[in-house]
Write a protein that holds these residues in place. Sequence first.
Motif, PDB file in Angstrom:
ATOM      1  N   THR A 159      35.787  -5.397   6.584  1.00  0.00           N
ATOM      2  CA  THR A 159      37.188  -5.325   6.990  1.00  0.00           C
ATOM      3  C   THR A 159      37.288  -4.741   8.385  1.00  0.00           C
ATOM      4  N   VAL A 160      37.969  -5.460   9.267  1.00  0.00           N
ATOM      5  CA  VAL A 160      38.142  -5.036  10.649  1.00  0.00           C
ATOM      6  C   VAL A 160      39.631  -5.070  10.968  1.00  0.00           C
ATOM      7  N   ARG A 161      40.188  -3.939  11.331  1.00  0.00           N
ATOM      8  CA  ARG A 161      41.611  -3.851  11.639  1.00  0.00           C
ATOM      9  C   ARG A 161      42.444  -4.551  10.569  1.00  0.00           C
ATOM     10  N   GLU A 162      42.120  -4.245   9.312  1.00  0.00           N
ATOM     11  CA  GLU A 162      42.840  -4.720   8.145  1.00  0.00           C
ATOM     12  C   GLU A 162      42.662  -6.216   7.902  1.00  0.00           C
ATOM     13  N   ILE A 163      41.660  -6.832   8.523  1.00  0.00           N
ATOM     14  CA  ILE A 163      41.271  -8.215   8.257  1.00  0.00           C
ATOM     15  C   ILE A 163      39.940  -8.181   7.521  1.00  0.00           C
ATOM     16  N   THR A 164      39.865  -8.810   6.358  1.00  0.00           N
ATOM     17  CA  THR A 164      38.650  -8.802   5.561  1.00  0.00           C
ATOM     18  C   THR A 164      37.977 -10.170   5.616  1.00  0.00           C
ATOM     19  N   LYS A 165      36.692 -10.167   5.910  1.00  0.00           N
ATOM     20  CA  LYS A 165      35.900 -11.385   5.973  1.00  0.00           C
ATOM     21  C   LYS A 165      34.617 -11.214   5.167  1.00  0.00           C
ATOM     22  N   ARG A 166      34.120 -12.328   4.642  1.00  0.00           N
ATOM     23  CA  ARG A 166      32.848 -12.317   3.943  1.00  0.00           C
ATOM     24  C   ARG A 166      31.709 -12.391   4.959  1.00  0.00           C
ATOM     25  N   GLU A 167      30.759 -11.440   4.906  1.00  0.00           N
ATOM     26  CA  GLU A 167      29.630 -11.405   5.817  1.00  0.00           C
ATOM     27  C   GLU A 167      28.356 -11.134   5.025  1.00  0.00           C
ATOM     28  N   VAL A 168      27.206 -11.382   5.683  1.00  0.00           N
ATOM     29  CA  VAL A 168      25.904 -11.197   5.045  1.00  0.00           C
ATOM     30  C   VAL A 168      25.041 -10.286   5.904  1.00  0.00           C
ATOM     31  N   PHE A 169      24.508  -9.234   5.318  1.00  0.00           N
ATOM     32  CA  PHE A 169      23.541  -8.361   5.981  1.00  0.00           C
ATOM     33  C   PHE A 169      22.135  -8.710   5.483  1.00  0.00           C
ATOM     34  N   GLU A 170      21.232  -8.909   6.433  1.00  0.00           N
ATOM     35  CA  GLU A 170      19.811  -9.068   6.116  1.00  0.00           C
ATOM     36  C   GLU A 170      19.183  -7.669   6.109  1.00  0.00           C
ATOM     37  N   VAL A 171      18.507  -7.338   5.019  1.00  0.00           N
ATOM     38  CA  VAL A 171      17.946  -5.997   4.861  1.00  0.00           C
ATOM     39  C   VAL A 171      16.443  -6.087   4.667  1.00  0.00           C
ATOM     40  N   LYS A 172      15.697  -5.382   5.515  1.00  0.00           N
ATOM     41  CA  LYS A 172      14.258  -5.228   5.339  1.00  0.00           C
ATOM     42  C   LYS A 172      13.997  -3.747   5.090  1.00  0.00           C
ATOM     43  N   ALA A 173      13.410  -3.425   3.940  1.00  0.00           N
ATOM     44  CA  ALA A 173      13.283  -2.020   3.550  1.00  0.00           C
ATOM     45  C   ALA A 173      11.923  -1.737   2.942  1.00  0.00           C
TER      46      ALA A 173
ATOM     47  N   ALA B 184       0.816  -1.217   0.000  1.00  0.00           N
ATOM     48  CA  ALA B 184       0.000   0.000   0.000  1.00  0.00           C
ATOM     49  C   ALA B 184       0.846   1.262   0.000  1.00  0.00           C
ATOM     50  N   SER B 185       2.075   1.198   0.549  1.00  0.00           N
ATOM     51  CA  SER B 185       2.926   2.385   0.657  1.00  0.00           C
ATOM     52  C   SER B 185       3.907   2.527  -0.488  1.00  0.00           C
ATOM     53  N   GLY B 186       4.022   1.507  -1.302  1.00  0.00           N
ATOM     54  CA  GLY B 186       4.990   1.553  -2.391  1.00  0.00           C
ATOM     55  C   GLY B 186       5.508   0.174  -2.720  1.00  0.00           C
ATOM     56  N   ARG B 187       6.679  -0.162  -2.157  1.00  0.00           N
ATOM     57  CA  ARG B 187       7.280  -1.462  -2.448  1.00  0.00           C
ATOM     58  C   ARG B 187       8.062  -1.948  -1.236  1.00  0.00           C
ATOM     59  N   GLU B 188       7.835  -3.206  -0.848  1.00  0.00           N
ATOM     60  CA  GLU B 188       8.542  -3.837   0.260  1.00  0.00           C
ATOM     61  C   GLU B 188       9.680  -4.692  -0.283  1.00  0.00           C
ATOM     62  N   LEU B 189      10.861  -4.565   0.351  1.00  0.00           N
ATOM     63  CA  LEU B 189      12.051  -5.280  -0.102  1.00  0.00           C
ATOM     64  C   LEU B 189      12.620  -6.111   1.042  1.00  0.00           C
ATOM     65  N   ASN B 190      12.935  -7.361   0.748  1.00  0.00           N
ATOM     66  CA  ASN B 190      13.624  -8.248   1.678  1.00  0.00           C
ATOM     67  C   ASN B 190      14.865  -8.769   0.965  1.00  0.00           C
TER      68      ASN B 190
ATOM     69  N   GLY C 216      14.814   1.514   6.071  1.00  0.00           N
ATOM     70  CA  GLY C 216      14.914   0.116   6.446  1.00  0.00           C
ATOM     71  C   GLY C 216      15.948  -0.136   7.514  1.00  0.00           C
ATOM     72  N   VAL C 217      16.157  -1.430   7.766  1.00  0.00           N
ATOM     73  CA  VAL C 217      17.112  -1.887   8.769  1.00  0.00           C
ATOM     74  C   VAL C 217      17.948  -3.004   8.165  1.00  0.00           C
ATOM     75  N   ALA C 218      19.267  -2.902   8.330  1.00  0.00           N
ATOM     76  CA  ALA C 218      20.198  -3.947   7.904  1.00  0.00           C
ATOM     77  C   ALA C 218      20.871  -4.523   9.142  1.00  0.00           C
ATOM     78  N   THR C 219      20.871  -5.843   9.279  1.00  0.00           N
ATOM     79  CA  THR C 219      21.427  -6.482  10.465  1.00  0.00           C
ATOM     80  C   THR C 219      22.343  -7.634  10.083  1.00  0.00           C
ATOM     81  N   THR C 220      23.295  -7.907  10.970  1.00  0.00           N
ATOM     82  CA  THR C 220      24.156  -9.069  10.804  1.00  0.00           C
ATOM     83  C   THR C 220      24.701  -9.481  12.155  1.00  0.00           C
TER      84      THR C 220
END
Length: 234
Positions: free
Chosen positions: A171-185, A157-163, A194-198
């Motif tokens: 990258t943390v202190r020059e260490i790079t790791k693969r991570e996934v953010f869940e995004v609800k927008a 009703a408001s437009g478009r919902e995205l999941n 929206g909100v992005a969490t991991t």
Amino acid sequence: MFRKCVWLLCILALGGCGRRDATPQSPPAEAGASSAPVENVAGVRSFVIVPAESKASYHASEEFFPAALAKLGIDAGRAQAVGTTQAIEGRFQFDPERPTAPLGENTFTVRLNTLTSNQKKRDDYLRQIRDDGPSFDAYPLATFRATAIDGSSAVNASGRELNLKLTGDLTVREITKREVFEVKAQLTGDTLTGVATTRFLLTDFGIGPIDFPPLLAVADAIGIEVQFTARAVK
């Protein structure tokens, strides 16, 4: 007391930290990820984060033992530590109707030395350049860069919902790791909110285990939340 707060290294997990005044280096895109510009692809839109209407937070789980009452004035038990900042920049670039193709520039950067919790001494300790601390004044920036996107889009009703799921390089202190953010927008007109969490392990980034018997211990797993408002740009 400062050393008792060392567990707050956890907020390094917000992202890749570069040396002071250094420009973070973008890691190479994963195989199969498109490196071609998508600005002119039909349907693709760009949304820039509005810092004044957004914030990034860390959520760390701590456990205080009985000895903490005498030493720190804190009752035994579990508690959540939260620090936040609005010093966040970034953008989302995708087709709201077909969010998985093609992949555009989806990235955000957080200035870690502006994170604030409910303890000023804690925050000051985190920022100071010292051998036994995170030294956020020396490593102020944290960056996440997406290399793949997956998810769904539906009219409401408001437009478009995205999941969405944004997979990328953290990258943390020059260490790079693969991570996934869940995004609800939610996309309403030209505004994307929206909100992005991991969640991930601090030890994956060389932090901890954070354990100071008989006073306290901090869980290895940490939660990151980015609440964002982004507006369309041409």
